[in-house]
Design a protein around this motif. Structure first.
Motif, PDB file in Angstrom:
ATOM      1  N   GLN A 155       6.387  -3.824  -3.705  1.00  0.00           N
ATOM      2  CA  GLN A 155       6.772  -3.231  -4.981  1.00  0.00           C
ATOM      3  C   GLN A 155       5.570  -3.196  -5.913  1.00  0.00           C
ATOM      4  N   THR A 156       5.706  -2.465  -7.006  1.00  0.00           N
ATOM      5  CA  THR A 156       4.589  -2.368  -7.930  1.00  0.00           C
ATOM      6  C   THR A 156       4.391  -3.680  -8.680  1.00  0.00           C
ATOM      7  N   GLU A 198      -8.207   4.883  -5.752  1.00  0.00           N
ATOM      8  CA  GLU A 198      -7.004   4.301  -5.154  1.00  0.00           C
ATOM      9  C   GLU A 198      -7.093   2.785  -5.265  1.00  0.00           C
ATOM     10  N   PRO A 199      -6.160   2.129  -5.929  1.00  0.00           N
ATOM     11  CA  PRO A 199      -6.211   0.669  -6.108  1.00  0.00           C
ATOM     12  C   PRO A 199      -6.209  -0.059  -4.765  1.00  0.00           C
ATOM     13  N   GLN A 200      -7.016  -1.079  -4.663  1.00  0.00           N
ATOM     14  CA  GLN A 200      -7.092  -1.872  -3.436  1.00  0.00           C
ATOM     15  C   GLN A 200      -6.233  -3.123  -3.606  1.00  0.00           C
ATOM     16  N   ILE A 201      -4.921  -2.938  -3.458  1.00  0.00           N
ATOM     17  CA  ILE A 201      -3.965  -4.025  -3.612  1.00  0.00           C
ATOM     18  C   ILE A 201      -3.588  -4.535  -2.217  1.00  0.00           C
ATOM     19  N   LEU A 204       1.729  -4.964   0.855  1.00  0.00           N
ATOM     20  CA  LEU A 204       2.513  -3.740   0.691  1.00  0.00           C
ATOM     21  C   LEU A 204       2.839  -3.444  -0.765  1.00  0.00           C
ATOM     22  N   ASP A 205       2.232  -4.185  -1.692  1.00  0.00           N
ATOM     23  CA  ASP A 205       2.492  -3.942  -3.104  1.00  0.00           C
ATOM     24  C   ASP A 205       1.664  -2.779  -3.639  1.00  0.00           C
ATOM     25  N   PHE A 206       2.098  -2.272  -4.803  1.00  0.00           N
ATOM     26  CA  PHE A 206       1.447  -1.138  -5.446  1.00  0.00           C
ATOM     27  C   PHE A 206       0.910  -1.552  -6.816  1.00  0.00           C
ATOM     28  N   SER A 207      -0.002  -0.732  -7.328  1.00  0.00           N
ATOM     29  CA  SER A 207      -0.449  -0.854  -8.713  1.00  0.00           C
ATOM     30  C   SER A 207      -0.819   0.540  -9.209  1.00  0.00           C
ATOM     31  N   PHE A 208      -0.352   0.879 -10.405  1.00  0.00           N
ATOM     32  CA  PHE A 208      -0.668   2.193 -10.965  1.00  0.00           C
ATOM     33  C   PHE A 208      -1.297   2.102 -12.350  1.00  0.00           C
ATOM     34  N   SER A 209      -1.433   0.893 -12.906  1.00  0.00           N
ATOM     35  CA  SER A 209      -1.995   0.764 -14.252  1.00  0.00           C
ATOM     36  C   SER A 209      -3.462   1.191 -14.277  1.00  0.00           C
ATOM     37  N   GLY A 210      -4.224   0.794 -13.248  1.00  0.00           N
ATOM     38  CA  GLY A 210      -5.636   1.167 -13.193  1.00  0.00           C
ATOM     39  C   GLY A 210      -5.826   2.666 -13.038  1.00  0.00           C
ATOM     40  N   ASN A 251       0.123   5.764   1.992  1.00  0.00           N
ATOM     41  CA  ASN A 251      -0.734   4.814   2.703  1.00  0.00           C
ATOM     42  C   ASN A 251      -0.036   3.460   2.862  1.00  0.00           C
ATOM     43  N   LYS A 252       0.712   3.061   1.840  1.00  0.00           N
ATOM     44  CA  LYS A 252       1.480   1.820   1.949  1.00  0.00           C
ATOM     45  C   LYS A 252       2.640   1.973   2.939  1.00  0.00           C
ATOM     46  N   MET A 253       3.251   3.150   2.963  1.00  0.00           N
ATOM     47  CA  MET A 253       4.342   3.374   3.915  1.00  0.00           C
ATOM     48  C   MET A 253       3.832   3.346   5.356  1.00  0.00           C
ATOM     49  N   LYS A 254       2.664   3.887   5.578  1.00  0.00           N
ATOM     50  CA  LYS A 254       2.057   3.826   6.918  1.00  0.00           C
ATOM     51  C   LYS A 254       1.852   2.364   7.330  1.00  0.00           C
ATOM     52  N   LYS A 255       1.362   1.578   6.384  1.00  0.00           N
ATOM     53  CA  LYS A 255       1.103   0.162   6.659  1.00  0.00           C
ATOM     54  C   LYS A 255       2.415  -0.573   6.944  1.00  0.00           C
ATOM     55  N   ALA A 256       3.453  -0.282   6.161  1.00  0.00           N
ATOM     56  CA  ALA A 256       4.751  -0.932   6.356  1.00  0.00           C
ATOM     57  C   ALA A 256       5.369  -0.544   7.690  1.00  0.00           C
ATOM     58  N   SER A 257       5.264   0.723   8.047  1.00  0.00           N
ATOM     59  CA  SER A 257       5.813   1.204   9.316  1.00  0.00           C
ATOM     60  C   SER A 257       5.153   0.500  10.503  1.00  0.00           C
ATOM     61  N   ALA A 258       3.834   0.362  10.426  1.00  0.00           N
ATOM     62  CA  ALA A 258       3.100  -0.307  11.504  1.00  0.00           C
ATOM     63  C   ALA A 258       3.430  -1.798  11.546  1.00  0.00           C
TER      64      ALA A 258
END
Length: 333
Positions: A155-156, A198-201, A204-210, A251-258
Motif C-alpha cells: 500500500q502507499t 520513479e520512487p525506489q520504495i 510492494l509498497d508505493f509512494s507518490f509524494s516525491g 511495476n509493483k504488480m509485476k513484483k507481486a505476481s512473481a
C-alpha cells in the motif's frame, strides 16, 4: 430469494442499488457539482448534499428494480473508510430504513466492495487473485483468497495514485475533478516527452509524494522559462505524468505476481477507469500471460452496486450488525 438494498455515501456520490439473488437490478448515482467551485471535495458540503440526494436515489433504485420497499430483505451500507460526515448520512439512513421495516443491517468495507465489484458481471475471477485497488484515497495491492478473506500486501506509504492525478491536474490549471482530464489530454500527447522519477520504495509498497513534488518543481521552473509552457505542452505533460504513475503501479504488480506466483490480476477503484492504466494492464497481461479482470466504468467509481453485491454475500453468511453500529472514517480489512 434475497433482495438487498445497497447504500453508498463515502465521499461525494450518493448511490443506491438493488441486488436480487446476486444480480444488480438498479444502480443509481447522484453526483455533486458544488465541489467544482473549490477544486476538491468540501466535506461539510458533501454531507449536506447527501441529505438532499439519498431519499430520491433510494426511491429511484427501488422503482428501476421494479420492486416494493416491503420486498427488501436487508440493507447494506458503507461503514467506511470515507468522509465521516458523508458516512454518517448513509449510515443513519440505512439504520432508519432497516428499523422502520424490521430488516437486518449489513456493514460493508468500501475498499472490499471495490474488489467485490468484479463479482457483479458473469466473467468473475477465480480465487486466489491479486487486485490493484487505486482511488483518490487509497492505493493497495490486495491478495484475495475468498470473498472476505483479503490481505493487503502492499500500500502507499503517503499519498494515493488518484491524489497524484488530481493534484497534478490542479498544478496544470485543470478544473476538478482533474484525473479524467489528464487521461483525456494524455491520449493526445507524447508520453516520452518529459521524464519524471520513479520512487525506489522496497517491497510492494508505493509512494507518490516525491513524484508530486517533482512535478510541482518541474511546472514551476518551466513556467519561469516560458509563461506559455503549459498551453504549448499540456498534452505531452499529461501523457508523461500519466505514464509514470501507471509504470509505478504496474511495476509493483509485476513484483507481486512473481512473489506470490499468481497470474490472475484485477484492478478496482476510481483510477481503474483510467484508459491508460486499462490499456497498459492489457499490454502487460499479453506479455506475462496474466488473466486480467477490468470492471465496467460504472463499477470503478463509487457506486452502490458494489455495496449491494458485497451485502448479498454477507447476507448468505448471516453476517449482520446491530443498530448501535457507527460509521468509521478509517476502517481496515
Amino acid at each position: 430469494m434475497a433482495i438487498i438494498l445497497g447504500i453508498e455515501s463515502s465521499c461525494d456520490d450518493t448511490s443506491a442499488s438493488i441486488c436480487i439473488d446476486g444480480k444488480i437490478c438498479s444502480n443509481i448515482i447522484a453526483g455533486q457539482l458544488v465541489h467544482q467551485n473549490y477544486g476538491g471535495v468540501i466535506p461539510e458540503l458533501a454531507s449536506r448534499v447527501h441529505q438532499q440526494n439519498i431519499i430520491p436515489a433510494v426511491h429511484e433504485a427501488i422503482s428501476v428494480a421494479k420492486i416494493h420497499k416491503n420486498d427488501i430483505d436487508a440493507v447494506a451500507f458503507t461503514r467506511g473508510p470515507g468522509l465521516l460526515g458523508s458516512l454518517l448520512v448513509g449510515t443513519s439512513f440505512a439504520k432508519a430504513f432497516a428499523l422502520a421495516n424490521d430488516l437486518p443491517l449489513i456493514e460493508v468495507n468500501h475498499m472490499q466492495a471495490h474488489i467485490l465489484a468484479h463479482f457483479i458481471e458473469e466473467n468473475k475471477p477465480e480465487f486466489p487473485f491479486l487486485c490493484l485497488t487505486v482511488s483518490g484515497g487509497h492505493t493497495q495491492i490486495v491478495l484475495v483468497r475468498d470473498y472476505f478473506d483479503m490481505e493487503i500486501i502492499g500500500q502507499t506509504t503517503d499519498d494515493a495514485a488518484g491524489e497524484a492525478f488530481d493534484k497534478t491536474a490542479k498544478l496544470l490549471g485543470l478544473p476538478y475533478p482533474g484525473g479524467p482530464l489528464i487521461d483525456k489530454y494524455a491520449k493526445l500527447g507524447n508520453k516520452d516527452a518529459f521524464k519524471f522519477p520513479e520512487p525506489q520504495i522496497p517491497g510492494l509498497d508505493f509512494s507518490f509524494s516525491g513524484l508530486k513534488t517533482s512535478i510541482m518543481y518541474f511546472v514551476r521552473d518551466r513556467l519561469k522559462e516560458n509563461p506559455e509552457f503549459l498551453k504549448e505542452n499540456l498534452n505531452d505533460v499529461c501523457a508523461s505524468v500519466q505514464d509514470r504513475i501507471i509504470s509505478i503501479l504496474l511495476n509493483k504488480m509485476k513484483k507481486a505476481s512473481a512473489q506470490y506466483q499468481i497470474k490472475t490480476i484485477a484492478i478496482a477503484g476510481g483510477v481503474s477507469a483510467n484508459s491508460g492504466l486499462r490499456g497498459a494492464l492489457t499490454d502487460t497481461a499479453a506479455l506475462l500471460n496474466w488473466d486480467i479482470y477490468i470492471p465496467k466504468f460504472e463499477y470503478c467509481t463509487d457506486n452502490a452496486a458494489m455495496i449491494a453485491i458485497a451485502g448479498y454475500h454477507k447476507y448468505l453468511k448471516n453476517d449482520f450488525v446491530g443498530q448501535d453500529i457507527s460509521p468509521l472514517a478509517r476502517l481496515q480489512f
